[in-house]
Design an enzyme around this catalytic site. Structure first.
Site, PDB file in Angstrom:
ATOM      1  N   SER A 190      43.782  41.290  35.825  1.00 55.61           N
ATOM      2  CA  SER A 190      43.089  40.262  35.037  1.00 55.61           C
ATOM      3  C   SER A 190      41.955  40.945  34.284  1.00 55.61           C
ATOM      4  O   SER A 190      41.467  42.003  34.721  1.00 55.61           O
ATOM      5  CB  SER A 190      42.491  39.207  35.976  1.00 55.61           C
ATOM      6  OG  SER A 190      41.498  38.446  35.309  1.00 55.61           O
ATOM      7  N   TYR A 206      37.912  36.105  43.633  1.00 53.23           N
ATOM      8  CA  TYR A 206      38.969  36.450  42.667  1.00 53.23           C
ATOM      9  C   TYR A 206      38.626  37.746  41.927  1.00 53.23           C
ATOM     10  O   TYR A 206      39.442  38.670  41.844  1.00 53.23           O
ATOM     11  CB  TYR A 206      39.127  35.293  41.677  1.00 53.23           C
ATOM     12  CG  TYR A 206      40.237  35.454  40.659  1.00 53.23           C
ATOM     13  CD1 TYR A 206      41.561  35.130  40.971  1.00 53.23           C
ATOM     14  CD2 TYR A 206      39.960  35.912  39.374  1.00 53.23           C
ATOM     15  CE1 TYR A 206      42.565  35.268  40.024  1.00 53.23           C
ATOM     16  CE2 TYR A 206      40.962  36.049  38.421  1.00 53.23           C
ATOM     17  CZ  TYR A 206      42.260  35.716  38.752  1.00 53.23           C
ATOM     18  OH  TYR A 206      43.266  35.840  37.813  1.00 53.23           O
TER      19      TYR A 206
END
Ligand code: NDP
Length: 263
Positions: free
Chosen positions: A148, A161
């Site tokens: 990401s 995350y």
């Protein structure tokens, strides 16, 4: 990619589903992993087959060592060998840091980071067992980590995350260094905002979407196909000299868009 075998984790929706269909169009054998959404996985398989590929669906929690080992065993039994492993399954459990439970932390790390470790380890064991390991002209195995932009952009309210994605970056690079002499390539793709279930609260809401677009210089939200095309490139011999690299597929999100007319 014709007759190559590709195992994709979290392929029952979103980016994983898009990647699976992309490889289906290439005529690949696709192992479609899912965790809870069997219908979604079946829909992926239907589209892979309609596109000209082959495959099967397989339920496994990527954070469970035994289940991951079982999934690789089944894939090798079915197709004889695996050529490409795409670590994609990921979750968010968002919370302000002071209120984040240990369970929210552990679930995200277990799926997004330990899950990538477990699948990569099975992949490497399998690739190393191939006769040509180290002697082949092109890579004998490819691993792609779907990370990401939050492997480099800090994200308040999502510390678990972002930590998992930052961990993936070093997992990818260190592993790439370790296995390059064996002719195994390891790379990352870091998506920006891609319209999937994980963020549908944002892109389905016009106001939130407008705010999001301020962070995307290219002025559109990405699609799973945008990621699939890059995954196919990284899995093919067209990218044979690329290892240990991350490709940011983000419409410029990592270009510090706040500086466009400031600073
Ligand atoms: P989705 O929510 O659409 O898909 C997530 C997938 O992960 C599902 O197939 C889900 O399976 C699977 N999954 C979740 N937990 C497990 C588990 N324990 N074991 C196996 N599979 C599991 O999200 P995206 O497609 O958006 O996300 C895919 C990846 O892309 C993630 O790693 C995410 O972090 C990353 N990413 C996404 C971005 C975006 O904007 N969409 C941006 C940057 C990165 P099931 O439904 O069957 O339980």
């Amino acid at each position: 990619m014709r007759n190559q075998t590709v195992l994709i984790t979290g392929a029952s929706s979103g980016i994983g589903q898009g990647i699976a269909i992309g490889f289906g169009k290439q005529g690949a054998n696709v192992v479609i992993n899912y965790h809870s959404d069997k219908e979604g996985a079946q829909a992926t398989l239907d589209q892979v087959v309609a596109a000209g590929g082959k495959g099967f669906i397989h339920e496994a929690n990527v954070g469970d060592e035994q289940e991951v080992a079982g999934m690789f065993k089944k894939a090798i039994e079915e197709f004889g060998s695996i050529d490409v492993v795409i670590n994609n399954a990921g979750i968010q459990k968002d919370s302000a840091f002071s209120e984040m439970t240990f369970d929210q932390w552990n679930k995200v790390i277990s799926t997004n980071l330990s899950g990538y470790f477990l699948c990569a380890r099975e992949a490497i064991k399998h690739f190393l067992s191939k006769e040509q390991a180290g002697a082949a002209e092109n890579a004998i195995g490819n691993i792609i980590f779907i990370s990401s932009v939050h492997d480099i952009i800090p994200w308040a309210g999502h510390v678990n995350y972002a930590s998992s994605k930052g961990g993936i970056l070093m997992l990818m690079k260190s592993l790439a260094l370790e296995v390059a002499p064996k002719k195994i390539r390891v790379n990352g793709i870091s998506p920006g905002a891609i319209a999937t279930d994980i963020n549908d609260d944002v892109w389905k809401d016009e106001e939130k979407k407008k705010e999001l677009l301020k962070l995307i210089p290219y002025q559109r939200i990405g699609l799973p196909e945008d990621i699939a095309k890059v995954a196919i490139f990284l899995a093919s011999n067209e990218s044979d000299y690329i290892t240990g690299t991350t490709i940011y597929v983000d419409g410029g999100m990592t270009l510090y868009p706040g500086f466009v007319d400031n600073g």
